[in-house]
Each structure stands twice: as C-alpha cells, then as structure tokens.
Motif scaffolding. Structure first.
Motif, mmCIF file in Angstrom:
data_model
loop_
_atom_site.group_PDB
_atom_site.id
_atom_site.type_symbol
_atom_site.label_atom_id
_atom_site.label_comp_id
_atom_site.label_asym_id
_atom_site.label_seq_id
_atom_site.Cartn_x
_atom_site.Cartn_y
_atom_site.Cartn_z
ATOM 1 N N ASP A 273 0.809 -1.224 0.000
ATOM 2 C CA ASP A 273 0.000 0.000 0.000
ATOM 3 C C ASP A 273 0.844 1.277 0.000
ATOM 4 O O ASP A 273 0.311 2.366 -0.213
ATOM 5 N N THR A 276 0.326 1.817 -3.799
ATOM 6 C CA THR A 276 -1.051 2.078 -4.235
ATOM 7 C C THR A 276 -1.687 3.256 -3.514
ATOM 8 O O THR A 276 -2.634 3.859 -4.026
ATOM 9 N N GLU A 277 -1.195 3.590 -2.312
ATOM 10 C CA GLU A 277 -1.762 4.714 -1.557
ATOM 11 C C GLU A 277 -0.777 5.876 -1.486
ATOM 12 O O GLU A 277 -0.662 6.564 -0.469
ATOM 13 N N ARG A 279 0.627 9.417 -1.570
ATOM 14 C CA ARG A 279 -0.034 10.689 -1.267
ATOM 15 C C ARG A 279 0.787 11.865 -1.776
ATOM 16 O O ARG A 279 1.992 11.922 -1.547
ATOM 17 N N ASP A 282 -2.123 16.986 -3.154
ATOM 18 C CA ASP A 282 -3.545 16.995 -3.525
ATOM 19 C C ASP A 282 -4.305 15.789 -2.989
ATOM 20 O O ASP A 282 -5.506 15.648 -3.250
ATOM 21 N N PHE A 284 -4.510 11.353 -2.151
ATOM 22 C CA PHE A 284 -4.103 10.054 -2.678
ATOM 23 C C PHE A 284 -4.218 10.025 -4.201
ATOM 24 O O PHE A 284 -5.149 10.602 -4.774
ATOM 25 N N ILE A 285 -3.273 9.325 -4.824
ATOM 26 C CA ILE A 285 -3.318 9.215 -6.288
ATOM 27 C C ILE A 285 -4.376 8.201 -6.697
ATOM 28 O O ILE A 285 -4.788 7.342 -5.914
ATOM 29 N N ASP A 286 -4.783 8.287 -7.943
ATOM 30 C CA ASP A 286 -5.755 7.358 -8.501
ATOM 31 C C ASP A 286 -5.034 6.132 -9.072
ATOM 32 O O ASP A 286 -3.873 6.220 -9.485
ATOM 33 N N ASP A 287 -5.741 5.003 -9.118
ATOM 34 C CA ASP A 287 -5.157 3.779 -9.691
ATOM 35 C C ASP A 287 -4.690 3.986 -11.130
ATOM 36 O O ASP A 287 -3.721 3.363 -11.577
ATOM 37 N N GLU A 288 -5.364 4.884 -11.824
ATOM 38 C CA GLU A 288 -5.022 5.120 -13.220
ATOM 39 C C GLU A 288 -3.629 5.715 -13.377
ATOM 40 O O GLU A 288 -2.992 5.547 -14.421
ATOM 41 N N VAL A 289 -3.160 6.423 -12.328
ATOM 42 C CA VAL A 289 -1.812 6.992 -12.370
ATOM 43 C C VAL A 289 -0.774 5.872 -12.433
ATOM 44 O O VAL A 289 0.158 5.902 -13.241
ATOM 45 N N LYS A 291 -1.325 2.750 -13.359
ATOM 46 C CA LYS A 291 -1.491 2.044 -14.630
ATOM 47 C C LYS A 291 -0.809 2.804 -15.765
ATOM 48 O O LYS A 291 -0.187 2.205 -16.647
#
Length: 335
Positions: A273, A276-277, A279, A282, A284-289, A291
């Motif tokens: 995490d 995936t988490e 920060r 702004d 937490f980042i999105d999963d698309e970032v 990917k």
C-alpha cells in the motif's frame, strides 16, 4: 561542604581579582575538578563564590548580594532540567543503538535470491519510509520449473515489525523445496504467525507462483492489496484479487486460490500500500496513475519497470515516503 575546598577556592578568586593573571584563571579552571570530586553542586559553587566576594567587597550594596540568591535558585532548577535532559539523551542513544542492531538483523532477514528463468523476467524494489521497514519480499524457486514470491506488509513499524518478519521468514524457509500451492503456503505461514505474534500486530501477504509448464500464475492473498495484470494483447489491465483474512487473525483460514495464464509481453505488478496509496499535496493518487506509469514502460525489462514506478511516484511526493514502498514485477519474456 569541605571547608578546605572552600578556603582554596577563595584564595584563587582573590589572586585572580588582584592580578588578572592567566595563570590564576587556569588554576581556577583546573580547580573545578575538585568540585566534581567532592560532589559539590553548581548552586553550592555559587554560594562559595558569593562568600568569597563578600570578604573581598564588604561595602557592596545589599541588592548586589541578593542577585546571587536569585542565581542559586536558577541553578537548582537548571541542574534538575539538565539531569532530565541528559537522561533523555542517554535513553535516545540506547534506543538508536537498538534500532541499528534491529536494522542489521532485518537486512539479514530481507536478503532473498531472485530466481533466474529464461522465459520469466523478474524485477523488484523495496524502500523503507523510515529506518525500519514493515514490508517483506521473499522468493522461492527451483530455478527450472517454478518461481514464487511472497509480498508481505506488517501493519506497524520498528522492532515489533522486524520480529513479525522473522516469523514470516521462518514460515517461508519451511516451505523451501516443497513446491507448495499459494493457498497452502499462506495456511502454513498463518498458523505460525497466529501462534507467535502479538494480537496487536497484523500482516497482509500476497503469494504468487509462476509455473513454466503452461505459463500458469497461481495466487492467493491474506488481506493484501490486489495486484495488476497487464495483458499485452489487449493493452489493458486486469485486477487480480483473492479472498482471505490477514495473517494471524484466526488459526483456521481457508484461502482462495486463483490462476491466470501469462502470454508473451504480459506482466504482473505486485505492490504494497506504500505504492497504491501514494499521497501528494492533492491527496491520494488514482489507480489510473499507476497504470499509466506501468503502461509507459511496458516494453522495458522488469527491473526497469519497477524502478520507473518508484522514480515517478517518488517525485510526486518529493521522495518523502509516507509508507514503505515495495513492488515486484513478473514479466513473461517475448521470444
């Protein structure tokens, strides 16, 4: 208070005031050791000094002498504060020493041999947020038929996390050479953790196993982050997840096991995490970032993929990691 010490000090003060000699000043500096030897406190030294001046300057105003009484009270509280500070410093030094020892032990535990396969490219990276890491990566392989990896995340830091890792390593070492399925591995490690680790410590773990015959990747999860499978044929990602409780919660847990087939150019990204988490200012980042980063280096070697994910996500947070950062890449080679 020894009268002889007081008498000698007064004599030194008297000489210095009359001569302003460097020799007498040096004598006073050396004499300070006598106060230490006789265990005379700083406030008592001030009292002796005041007594010496009263003999030399009998006509000094009364208010002048009261200033010494004020200084004595100040030195009493200063001495207590200094003792407390020194005690805290010693405790901090002891803690730092313990942490360095624990760090060395942990580094020994974290050592793992990366499997070498002609058709499977493996890359990994683990970076602690602080001195001690709560992440753990461990490989198992026979270097010809299969390659397995455990990615664990201890919910906690410091020495307790290092101790938890020792239990995981013990469990994994017991599985060496057995070519066990992911659900069996998690079951064995879970029983060891449940018996050995305090109830306040929780551990998530993902276990994946790649088999050369059939290019099959089997996996199971103990409450860990889902992993990403990149499919080269469709240029898309699939989320791989499996049901299972965190390690150590209950001795009898049935872990779900699933499998997928890897085709040429496919790769699997296993993360904690801390990845995936991520920060930023702004949030937490999105999963698309993630990917998007993975897709931008999809044609690169596995280690390059792992390094790029860390470099780009690290830059987003000025390399001030909020959590331990670990990623493992299993990539099916293109023939």
């Amino acid at each position: 208070m020894p009268k002889e010490v007081e008498k000698q000090y007064k004599a030194i003060v008297n000489r210095y005031i009359n001569t302003k000699s460097e020799n007498d000043l040096y004598a006073g500096q050396k004499f300070s050791r006598r106060f230490i030897e006789k265990e005379i406190s700083p406030e008592e030294v001030i009292g002796i000094h005041k007594s010496a001046l009263m003999e030399l300057f009998k006509d000094a105003p009364e208010d002048f002498w009261h200033s010494f009484d004020f200084l004595i009270e100040m030195m009493i509280h200063y001495g207590l504060a200094l003792q407390e500070h020194q005690s805290l410093v010693r405790k901090q030094e002891e803690l730092n020493l313990e942490m360095k020892i624990a760090e060395k032990v942990q580094n020994t535990l974290l050592k793992t041999k990366v499997p070498t396969f002609s058709e499977l490219d493996i890359g990994f990276l683990t970076v602690p947020a602080k001195q001690m890491s709560g992440d753990y990566i461990y490989f198992l392989s026979d270097d010809s038929n299969y390659a397995s990896v455990a990615v664990a995340d201890v919910i906690g830091k410091g020495i307790p996390a290092a101790l938890c890792m020792s239990m995981i390593k013990f469990g994994m070492d017991n599985m060496r050479g057995q070519n066990s399925s992911p659900r069996v591995v998690l079951d064995v490690v879970n029983r060891i953790v449940e018996e050995s680790v305090d109830d306040s410590m929780f551990i998530s773990m993902f276990y994946g196993k790649y088999e050369v015959e059939g290019s099959l990747f089997s996996y199971a999860s103990a409450g860990h982050e889902p992993v990403l499978l990149y499919k080269a044929a469709t240029d898309s990602f699939i989320m791989l997840d499996a049901k299972g409780l965190l390690l150590g919660v209950h001795p009898n847990v049935i872990y779900e096991e699933r499998s997928v087939v890897l085709d040429e150019g496919d790769f699997i990204a296993m993360m904690t995490d801390g990845v995936t988490e991520t920060r930023t200012e702004d949030g937490f980042i999105d999963d698309e970032v993630i990917k998007g980063i993975l897709k931008s280096v999809k044609d690169e070697p596995a280690q390059k993929i792992a390094d790029t994910v860390y470099q780009q996500l690290g830059e987003m947070q000025n390399f001030q990691l909020h959590d331990d950062f670990s990623i493992v890449i299993f990539k099916k080679e293109i023939k």
